[in-house]
Every structure is written in C-alpha cells, then in structure tokens.
Design an enzyme around this catalytic site. Structure first.
Site, PDB file in Angstrom:
ATOM      1  N   GLY A 187       0.793  -1.244   0.202  1.00  0.00           N
ATOM      2  CA  GLY A 187      -0.040  -0.104  -0.007  1.00  0.00           C
ATOM      3  C   GLY A 187       0.852   1.271  -0.313  1.00  0.00           C
ATOM      4  CG  ASP A 188       0.425   3.914   2.335  1.00  0.00           C
ATOM      5  OD1 ASP A 188      -0.696   4.291   1.948  1.00  0.00           O
ATOM      6  OD2 ASP A 188       0.792   3.484   3.518  1.00  0.00           O
TER       7      ASP A 188
ATOM      8  N   GLY B  47       1.380   5.389  -3.985  1.00  0.00           N
ATOM      9  CA  GLY B  47       1.316   6.470  -4.829  1.00  0.00           C
ATOM     10  C   GLY B  47       0.183   6.357  -5.774  1.00  0.00           C
ATOM     11  CE  LYS B  48      -3.200   1.930  -3.476  1.00  0.00           C
ATOM     12  NZ  LYS B  48      -2.156   2.055  -2.703  1.00  0.00           N
TER      13      LYS B  48
ATOM     14  CB  ALA C 117      -7.713   3.550   0.852  1.00  0.00           C
ATOM     15  N   GLY C 118      -5.799   5.797   2.137  1.00  0.00           N
ATOM     16  CA  GLY C 118      -5.473   7.168   1.960  1.00  0.00           C
ATOM     17  C   GLY C 118      -4.680   7.570   0.817  1.00  0.00           C
ATOM     18  CG  HIS C 119      -5.731   6.488  -2.331  1.00  0.00           C
ATOM     19  ND1 HIS C 119      -6.743   5.889  -3.229  1.00  0.00           N
ATOM     20  CD2 HIS C 119      -5.072   5.570  -1.591  1.00  0.00           C
ATOM     21  CE1 HIS C 119      -6.796   4.601  -3.047  1.00  0.00           C
ATOM     22  NE2 HIS C 119      -5.781   4.456  -1.955  1.00  0.00           N
TER      23      HIS C 119
ATOM     24  CD  GLN D  15      -6.712  -1.270   1.529  1.00  0.00           C
ATOM     25  OE1 GLN D  15      -7.526  -1.918   0.812  1.00  0.00           O
ATOM     26  NE2 GLN D  15      -7.146  -0.114   2.040  1.00  0.00           N
TER      27      GLN D  15
HETATM   28  P1  GDP Z   1      -1.851   5.695  -2.272  1.00  0.00           P
HETATM   29  O1  GDP Z   1      -2.354   5.063  -0.898  1.00  0.00           O
HETATM   30  O2  GDP Z   1      -0.994   4.373  -2.990  1.00  0.00           O
HETATM   31  O3  GDP Z   1      -2.487   6.462  -3.017  1.00  0.00           O
HETATM   32  O4  GDP Z   1      -0.312   6.549  -1.633  1.00  0.00           O
HETATM   33  P2  GDP Z   1      -0.560   7.518  -0.663  1.00  0.00           P
HETATM   34  O5  GDP Z   1      -0.896   8.658  -1.034  1.00  0.00           O
HETATM   35  O6  GDP Z   1      -0.738   7.033   0.550  1.00  0.00           O
HETATM   36  O7  GDP Z   1       1.257   7.955  -0.304  1.00  0.00           O
HETATM   37  C1  GDP Z   1       1.970   8.092  -1.340  1.00  0.00           C
HETATM   38  C2  GDP Z   1       2.639   9.261  -1.001  1.00  0.00           C
HETATM   39  O8  GDP Z   1       3.765   9.883  -1.689  1.00  0.00           O
HETATM   40  C3  GDP Z   1       1.777  10.768  -0.968  1.00  0.00           C
HETATM   41  O9  GDP Z   1       1.914  11.735   0.070  1.00  0.00           O
HETATM   42  C4  GDP Z   1       2.229  11.147  -2.309  1.00  0.00           C
HETATM   43  O10 GDP Z   1       1.643  12.641  -2.680  1.00  0.00           O
HETATM   44  C5  GDP Z   1       3.734  11.147  -2.590  1.00  0.00           C
HETATM   45  N1  GDP Z   1       4.072  10.837  -3.845  1.00  0.00           N
HETATM   46  C6  GDP Z   1       3.663  10.182  -4.852  1.00  0.00           C
HETATM   47  N2  GDP Z   1       4.287  10.094  -5.559  1.00  0.00           N
HETATM   48  C7  GDP Z   1       5.356  10.772  -5.457  1.00  0.00           C
HETATM   49  C8  GDP Z   1       6.802  10.884  -6.095  1.00  0.00           C
HETATM   50  O11 GDP Z   1       6.982  10.340  -7.198  1.00  0.00           O
HETATM   51  N3  GDP Z   1       7.857  11.241  -5.513  1.00  0.00           N
HETATM   52  C9  GDP Z   1       7.461  11.920  -4.089  1.00  0.00           C
HETATM   53  N4  GDP Z   1       8.404  12.347  -3.514  1.00  0.00           N
HETATM   54  N5  GDP Z   1       6.431  11.528  -3.491  1.00  0.00           N
HETATM   55  C10 GDP Z   1       5.330  11.112  -4.022  1.00  0.00           C
HETATM   56  P1  IMO Z   2      -3.625   2.790   0.661  1.00  0.00           P
HETATM   57  O1  IMO Z   2      -4.873   2.443  -0.208  1.00  0.00           O
HETATM   58  C1  IMO Z   2      -1.108   0.994   3.574  1.00  0.00           C
HETATM   59  C2  IMO Z   2      -2.838  -2.022   6.715  1.00  0.00           C
HETATM   60  C3  IMO Z   2      -2.875  -1.659   7.974  1.00  0.00           C
HETATM   61  C4  IMO Z   2      -2.816  -2.933   8.578  1.00  0.00           C
HETATM   62  C5  IMO Z   2      -3.471  -3.907   7.833  1.00  0.00           C
HETATM   63  C6  IMO Z   2      -4.970  -4.073   7.941  1.00  0.00           C
HETATM   64  O2  IMO Z   2      -3.582   3.813   1.456  1.00  0.00           O
HETATM   65  O3  IMO Z   2      -2.672   2.085  -0.043  1.00  0.00           O
HETATM   66  P2  IMO Z   2      -7.370  -2.593   8.019  1.00  0.00           P
HETATM   67  O4  IMO Z   2      -7.713  -1.436   8.708  1.00  0.00           O
HETATM   68  O5  IMO Z   2      -7.483  -2.540   6.702  1.00  0.00           O
HETATM   69  O6  IMO Z   2      -8.037  -3.817   8.674  1.00  0.00           O
HETATM   70  O7  IMO Z   2      -5.782  -2.970   8.241  1.00  0.00           O
HETATM   71  O8  IMO Z   2      -3.558  -3.352   6.518  1.00  0.00           O
HETATM   72  N1  IMO Z   2      -3.677  -1.052   5.476  1.00  0.00           N
HETATM   73  C7  IMO Z   2      -2.829  -0.127   4.640  1.00  0.00           C
HETATM   74  N2  IMO Z   2      -1.369   0.162   4.695  1.00  0.00           N
HETATM   75  N3  IMO Z   2      -1.866   1.460   2.790  1.00  0.00           N
HETATM   76  C8  IMO Z   2      -3.335   1.225   2.906  1.00  0.00           C
HETATM   77  O9  IMO Z   2      -4.312   1.861   1.901  1.00  0.00           O
HETATM   78  C9  IMO Z   2      -3.786   0.610   3.997  1.00  0.00           C
HETATM   79  N4  IMO Z   2      -4.976  -0.104   4.296  1.00  0.00           N
HETATM   80  C10 IMO Z   2      -4.882  -0.869   5.372  1.00  0.00           C
HETATM   81  O10 IMO Z   2      -1.987  -0.613   8.209  1.00  0.00           O
HETATM   82  O11 IMO Z   2      -1.606  -3.322   8.410  1.00  0.00           O
HETATM   83 MG    MG Z   3      -2.276   5.557   1.198  1.00  0.00          MG
END
Ligand code: GDP
Ligand code: IMO
Ligand code: MG
Length: 431
Positions: free
Chosen positions: A12-13, A15-16, A39-41, A225
């Site tokens: 997860g996280d 950069g989706k 999720a946190g995007h 995720q």
């Molecule tokens: P998601 O859950 O997959 O949408 O990703 P998140 O938004 O939770 O986490 C990705 C983080 O990296 C966010 O704060 C984005 O703004 C940042 N991000 C995405 N792409 C890039 C990149 O290419 N470079 C940098 N430095 N940050 C990025």
């Molecule tokens: P995005 O969409 C990263 C992780 C939690 C925990 C496990 C189970 O932003 O990539 P839950 O609340 O789903 O039952 O937690 O999954 N988790 C994530 N880690 N990015 C996420 O979403 C996540 N959503 C859940 O931290 O380990």
């Molecule tokens: Mg996220």
C-alpha cells in the site's frame, strides 16, 4: 485499450492516488472496487493537497463519473464528511458525478468499535495494526450475510429487520468483550437520518457501468492497499480483509473479467509498510531513516510512521504475477537521490536455501533473509523530472534493473507528489 485497473503491488501507499488522478484525464469513469476508508490517497495539484479515503481519486478532475463499487465497505458518515471536506476545496460532487452501488455493504459504528477493541485486547505478536476503521468486521458481516447494504436504507421495515439480524450477532460478541450492548433504536434513528443523503447517490452501478462500456466509455478501476495486504495472497494474518489484487476489479463492480484490458501496478522505488507483519528488506539504520524522512513516510489515514526498506524485487515479481500486471508505474524515484549505493533484494535466504519468492507459511516468511544486489546511486536530483532525458544515467540503470528483476516493463515514472511530475513511457489506455 479501453479499461485500466490500477493496483498497489507492495504494502500500500505506493502512490496509487496520484497516478489514478493523472490517468483519469484519459478516462470517463473511475471506480473503487474494494477496501474502504482505511485507504489514504494523496493528490497534489499545483500545490493544493487533496486527501481521499473513500472517494475515488478521479473525483477532483470534474466532468468524470466516480463510482463506489459493491466490493467496497462504506462508512456512510465518513463519506458524507469527506464529501463536505473535498467540496470545501472547490470540487463539485453531485449525484451526476458520484455513484454508489446499491449493493455496497455499510460500515456501522460498532464495526469500528469491534476492530479497535480486538486490537487493544491483542497481545504483542498478534496485533494486526489495523487502521481501526472497522474494515475487517464489516467484511466479516458481509460474508456472514448479516451486513446492512445501501439498498436496505430505502425501506424502514427492511432496515429494522437487518439491524436486528446484525445485533443478534454483535451484542453477544460485545458482551464477551466487556463492551456495552448496541442501542438498537438509536442506531436505527441514526441510519434513517443519513438514509436520504446516501440514497441520492445510489444506483445499480453494475448496469450503468456495463452500459457505459458498451457505449465506448473508458473505465479506470482504482485499487486500494497493495497485493501484500491481500486477504489471500498477502502476509496473512497481517493483511486487510479484502482481495485487493486486479482480479477483484471485476467482481467489485459487477463486470466480467473481459472488461479489463490493462493492469497497471503501482510500485514504490523502495519499500514501505505500515502496521505489523513480516518485511524482509526492512531497514533499522540511517538508510531507513533517510528513506522515511525524504519520502515523508507517515500514513495518510492514521498518521503512523511507515516502516521503510530497500526495494524488494522478489516480492514485486510475485505480485506482478498474481495481479497479471502488464506494466508498472515506478513512483518516488526522487526519494533515492543522493544515496551513494542502493540495494535491491533479489531473493531470500531461508535456512540456508535460496528462494526466489516469499513462502506462504508465516514462520518461514519471518525467517526469510534478504539477498541483496548493490547498484550505484546518483548525486543529481531527479525531483520533478518529466522525461527520460532529465534522468541521470545511474537512475536509468536502476529503473532498467528493476524491470529485469520483476520481469515487467515500466509504463510510467513518478518523480514528485505533483500531478504533472510524471513520465509517460507507455500509455496504458493506448490501443
Ligand atoms: P496511495 O495510498 O497508494 O495513494 O499512496 P499515498 O498517497 O498514501 O502515499 C504516497 C505519498 O507519496 C503521498 O504523500 C504522495 O503525495 C507522495 N508521492 C506520490 N508519488 C510521489 C513521487 O514520485 N515522489 C515523491 N517524493 N512523493 C510522491
Ligand atoms: P492505501 O490504499 C497501507 C494496513 C493496515 C494494517 C492492515 C489491516 O492508502 O494504500 P485494516 O484497517 O485494513 O484492517 O488494516 O492493512 N492498511 C494499509 N496500509 N496503505 C493502505 O491503504 C492500507 N489499508 C490498510 O496498516 O496493517
Ligand atoms: Mg495510502
């Protein structure tokens, strides 16, 4: 190609959100197909930051249809609050631009309470480190045939019967955990209060989507995720409670597998994980701190510090196969700027044997030691690079080696949080 699925290929996280927003320019419809507000995007557009949890990341563009599919679990109070927050940022959200599938299960307050009570009661080693948002308990109720779905909000008698069915299960469970019983009448009143506000977005999304597809509309499916948190293929039990891999896109909205033309995996140029569970290439040294600091690795949903480590090619090769990934977007390449040497995990050492994939058994996963390959780093900045020509030779070498090791080509590269700091190599929507 008409329809593209975007999925996370790590924990997860990756950069989706940024990439879904970027790609949504080319799409007509953007659908979430699993997960919830765990999720946190994060999207950054000309310096303005948008944080989305339940809303699809295409919502910010305007003029697109955003769909919350039946594979999602939806907290209706959270959604209404998120709509308000995003509206205050100047984004228009109306029943013309947002649709919720009528068969979407609802997350109710007692799901979050149960999630948090279980985590509090768990001992070290058994805690999952969930987001505490009730995701697991809501999916359990869906499979247990006692969840309340969006369509149930339309009829008082049905709603009351559904609440009774759910409470029959939850009240004894709460008693066992030493938590107060649920106040049935208060819950029903709360649900009736929000029902019209949710129902204005409700529709048979499967029907609308299939019609849109026939009419030649382009559909973008947004995963939440990452594959290593998948309920079947992740590092069980330290996973989320839904299938997050590309196969889920079809069932999570009500379309056939043939509706998917291209799967784009989102892959961070290193590895992070938030929550508990195995992580073979995790770093506990200055390099790990540097990745966390440069990458601002704090969770969007819970604010927790993300664990950081080197890129794990063995894992991504595995998740590319499981999701049928056609091409990847390698994100956060800029975070690797300035490292003298970079390491990539290419395989594992398990009790003296070399393994090129992560085994299923939890105890074996925990014993897997990374086998690294070293690459030369680069001192130049790649931040904000928008073409291959802007990348230093060592960065190109790193990207090429990643492609070889994961056996999948790079279709896109991301070099900053900003929408347009993105390099297009192959258009996932191209015919
Ligand atoms: P998601 O859950 O997959 O949408 O990703 P998140 O938004 O939770 O986490 C990705 C983080 O990296 C966010 O704060 C984005 O703004 C940042 N991000 C995405 N792409 C890039 C990149 O290419 N470079 C940098 N430095 N940050 C990025
Ligand atoms: P995005 O969409 C990263 C992780 C939690 C925990 C496990 C189970 O932003 O990539 P839950 O609340 O789903 O039952 O937690 O999954 N988790 C994530 N880690 N990015 C996420 O979403 C996540 N959503 C859940 O931290 O380990
Ligand atoms: Mg996220």
């Amino acid at each position: 190609m008409a329809n593209v699925v975007v999925v996370g290929a790590q924990w997860g996280d990756e950069g989706k959100g940024k990439i879904v927003d970027w790609l949504s320019e080319r799409a007509d419809v953007i659908c979430r197909f699993q997960g919830g507000h765990n999720a946190g995007h994060t999207l950054v557009i000309d310096g303005t930051v948008y944080k989305l949890h339940a809303l699809p990341s295409g919502v910010v563009r305007g003029g697109k249809l955003s769909v919350i599919g039946n594979g999602v679990v939806l907290d209706p109070w959270h959604l209404l609050g998120e709509i308000e927050t995003i509206r205050k940022q100047g984004v228009e959200i109306t029943p013309e631009t947002l649709m919720i599938a009528e068969n979407t299960p609802l997350i109710l307050p007692f799901h979050g309470e149960l999630d948090r009570a279980r985590e509090e009661a768990a001992s070290t080693g058994t805690k999952i480190g969930t987001t505490g948002r009730g995701i697991g308990p809501a999916y359990e109720d869906k499979v247990g045939r006692r969840v309340i779905r969006v369509a149930d909000l339309a009829d008082d008698a049905t709603l009351e019967a559904r609440v009774d069915r759910a409470l029959q299960h939850h009240n004894p469970l709460r008693k066992g955990l030493g938590v107060d019983e649920i106040d049935r009448d208060a819950l029903i009143a709360q649900l009736k209060e929000i029902a019209p506000k949710i129902l204005e977005y409700a529709a048979p999304a499967w029907k609308v989507l299939n019609e849109k597809r026939k009419a030649g509309n382009r559909i973008l499916f947004e995963g939440a995720q990452g594959a290593l948190l998948d309920i079947d293929f992740g590092t069980y039990p330290f996973v989320t409670s839904s299938n997050v891999i590309a196969g889920q896109a079809a069932t999570g909205v009500g379309m056939g597998p043939g509706a998917i033309d291209y799967v784009l995996g989102i892959v961070k140029a290193y590895t992070t994980r938030v929550g508990e569970g195995p992580f073979p290439s995790e770093l506990f040294d200055a390099d790990g701190d540097r990745l966390g600091t440069r990458g601002h690795e704090f969770g969007t949903t819970t604010g927790r510090k993300r664990r950081c480590g080197w890129f794990d090619a063995a894992l991504v090769r595995q998740t590319c196969a499981i999701s049928g990934i056609n091409g990847i977007c390698l994100t956060k390449l800029d975070v690797l700027d300035g490292f003298e040497t970079l390491k990539i995990c290419v395989a594992y050492d398990l009790d003296g044997k070399r393994l090129d994939y992560l085994p299923t058994a939890a105890d074996e996963q925990a014993r897997c030691k990374p086998i690294y390959e070293e690459l030369e780093g680069w001192s130049e900045s790649t931040e904000g690079a928008r073409s291959w020509a802007d990348l230093p030779a060592a960065a190109i070498k790193y990207v090429r080696r990643v492609e070889e090791l994961i056996e999948c080509p790079v279709a896109l590269l991301s070099t900053s949080p900003e929408r347009d700091d993105t390099i297009l190599v192959t258009d996932p929507f191209a015919d």
